[in-house]
Design a protein around this motif. Structure first.
Motif, PDB file in Angstrom:
ATOM      1  N   VAL A   9      -0.799   1.122 -25.838  1.00 57.84           N
ATOM      2  CA  VAL A   9      -0.332   0.313 -26.965  1.00 57.84           C
ATOM      3  C   VAL A   9       1.100  -0.126 -26.702  1.00 57.84           C
ATOM      4  O   VAL A   9       1.924   0.671 -26.252  1.00 57.84           O
ATOM      5  N   ILE A  10       1.369  -1.379 -26.977  1.00 55.24           N
ATOM      6  CA  ILE A  10       2.734  -1.906 -26.850  1.00 55.24           C
ATOM      7  C   ILE A  10       3.117  -2.553 -28.172  1.00 55.24           C
ATOM      8  O   ILE A  10       2.384  -3.408 -28.677  1.00 55.24           O
ATOM      9  N   LYS A  11       4.235  -2.107 -28.715  1.00 55.89           N
ATOM     10  CA  LYS A  11       4.724  -2.701 -29.964  1.00 55.89           C
ATOM     11  C   LYS A  11       6.078  -3.346 -29.707  1.00 55.89           C
ATOM     12  O   LYS A  11       7.012  -2.687 -29.236  1.00 55.89           O
ATOM     13  N   ALA A  12       6.189  -4.614 -30.021  1.00 55.81           N
ATOM     14  CA  ALA A  12       7.421  -5.354 -29.775  1.00 55.81           C
ATOM     15  C   ALA A  12       8.479  -5.005 -30.812  1.00 55.81           C
ATOM     16  O   ALA A  12       8.196  -4.962 -32.009  1.00 55.81           O
ATOM     17  N   LYS A  13       9.715  -4.752 -30.334  1.00 57.02           N
ATOM     18  CA  LYS A  13      10.836  -4.469 -31.228  1.00 57.02           C
ATOM     19  C   LYS A  13      11.748  -5.691 -31.384  1.00 57.02           C
ATOM     20  O   LYS A  13      12.746  -5.641 -32.081  1.00 57.02           O
ATOM     21  N   GLU A  14      11.409  -6.751 -30.696  1.00 63.10           N
ATOM     22  CA  GLU A  14      12.148  -8.011 -30.837  1.00 63.10           C
ATOM     23  C   GLU A  14      11.171  -9.156 -30.560  1.00 63.10           C
ATOM     24  O   GLU A  14      10.067  -8.918 -30.052  1.00 63.10           O
ATOM     25  N   ASN A  15      11.598 -10.354 -30.848  1.00 61.59           N
ATOM     26  CA  ASN A  15      10.754 -11.513 -30.546  1.00 61.59           C
ATOM     27  C   ASN A  15      10.748 -11.773 -29.048  1.00 61.59           C
ATOM     28  O   ASN A  15      11.737 -11.517 -28.362  1.00 61.59           O
ATOM     29  N   GLY A  16       9.657 -12.272 -28.568  1.00 60.68           N
ATOM     30  CA  GLY A  16       9.588 -12.729 -27.178  1.00 60.68           C
ATOM     31  C   GLY A  16       9.409 -11.639 -26.145  1.00 60.68           C
ATOM     32  O   GLY A  16       9.794 -11.832 -24.983  1.00 60.68           O
ATOM     33  N   VAL A  17       8.827 -10.515 -26.533  1.00 58.67           N
ATOM     34  CA  VAL A  17       8.516  -9.483 -25.539  1.00 58.67           C
ATOM     35  C   VAL A  17       7.330  -9.956 -24.691  1.00 58.67           C
ATOM     36  O   VAL A  17       6.353 -10.493 -25.223  1.00 58.67           O
ATOM     37  N   ASN A  18       7.439  -9.783 -23.393  1.00 51.55           N
ATOM     38  CA  ASN A  18       6.350 -10.187 -22.503  1.00 51.55           C
ATOM     39  C   ASN A  18       5.606  -8.982 -21.951  1.00 51.55           C
ATOM     40  O   ASN A  18       6.228  -8.041 -21.456  1.00 51.55           O
ATOM     41  N   VAL A  19       4.303  -9.037 -22.041  1.00 51.63           N
ATOM     42  CA  VAL A  19       3.436  -8.028 -21.436  1.00 51.63           C
ATOM     43  C   VAL A  19       2.712  -8.733 -20.296  1.00 51.63           C
ATOM     44  O   VAL A  19       1.934  -9.663 -20.521  1.00 51.63           O
ATOM     45  N   ILE A  20       3.026  -8.298 -19.088  1.00 52.46           N
ATOM     46  CA  ILE A  20       2.544  -9.024 -17.910  1.00 52.46           C
ATOM     47  C   ILE A  20       1.535  -8.164 -17.166  1.00 52.46           C
ATOM     48  O   ILE A  20       1.822  -7.025 -16.803  1.00 52.46           O
ATOM     49  N   GLY A  21       0.363  -8.701 -16.942  1.00 52.32           N
ATOM     50  CA  GLY A  21      -0.680  -7.992 -16.209  1.00 52.32           C
ATOM     51  C   GLY A  21      -0.630  -8.341 -14.731  1.00 52.32           C
ATOM     52  O   GLY A  21      -0.516  -9.516 -14.368  1.00 52.32           O
ATOM     53  N   LEU A  22      -0.670  -7.320 -13.870  1.00 50.32           N
ATOM     54  CA  LEU A  22      -0.667  -7.542 -12.421  1.00 50.32           C
ATOM     55  C   LEU A  22      -2.039  -7.199 -11.845  1.00 50.32           C
ATOM     56  O   LEU A  22      -2.684  -6.238 -12.281  1.00 50.32           O
ATOM     57  N   THR A  23      -2.414  -7.959 -10.849  1.00 48.60           N
ATOM     58  CA  THR A  23      -3.769  -7.850 -10.300  1.00 48.60           C
ATOM     59  C   THR A  23      -3.985  -6.562  -9.517  1.00 48.60           C
ATOM     60  O   THR A  23      -3.067  -6.036  -8.878  1.00 48.60           O
TER      61      THR A  23
END
Ligand code: TRP
Length: 72
Positions: A9-23
């Motif tokens: 689980v990822i919860k953003a604490k600010e606007n514009g958080v990026n969750v990037i998936g790598l192959t």
């Protein structure tokens, strides 16, 4: 793999958080970037296609290994 049913689980604490998936596999590259705004939550798994995740921005990350904050 038998651990691909686990979620994190990822919860953003600010606007514009990026969750990037790598192959997964020998070619490690970004394949997906999800933008979260403050308070938004993403629930995801590691999959056949995704073996690593990079989080950019202030967020709380909860995994089976524990909970951590990205640095402020
Ligand atoms: N289509 C991607 C996959 O099945 C979706 C995905 C799963 C994803 N977990 C992720 C994208 C984590 C970004 C981060 O692998």
């Amino acid at each position: 793999m038998n651990n691909q049913n686990e979620f994190f689980v990822i919860k953003a604490k600010e606007n514009g958080v990026n969750v990037i998936g790598l192959t997964r596999g020998s070619d490690t590259r970004f394949h997906h970037s999800e933008k979260l705004d403050k308070g938004e939550v993403m629930i995801a798994q590691f999959t056949e296609h995704t073996s690593a995740v990079k989080v950019r921005g202030k967020a709380i990350i909860q995994t089976s290994h524990g909970t951590m904050d990205t640095e402020d």
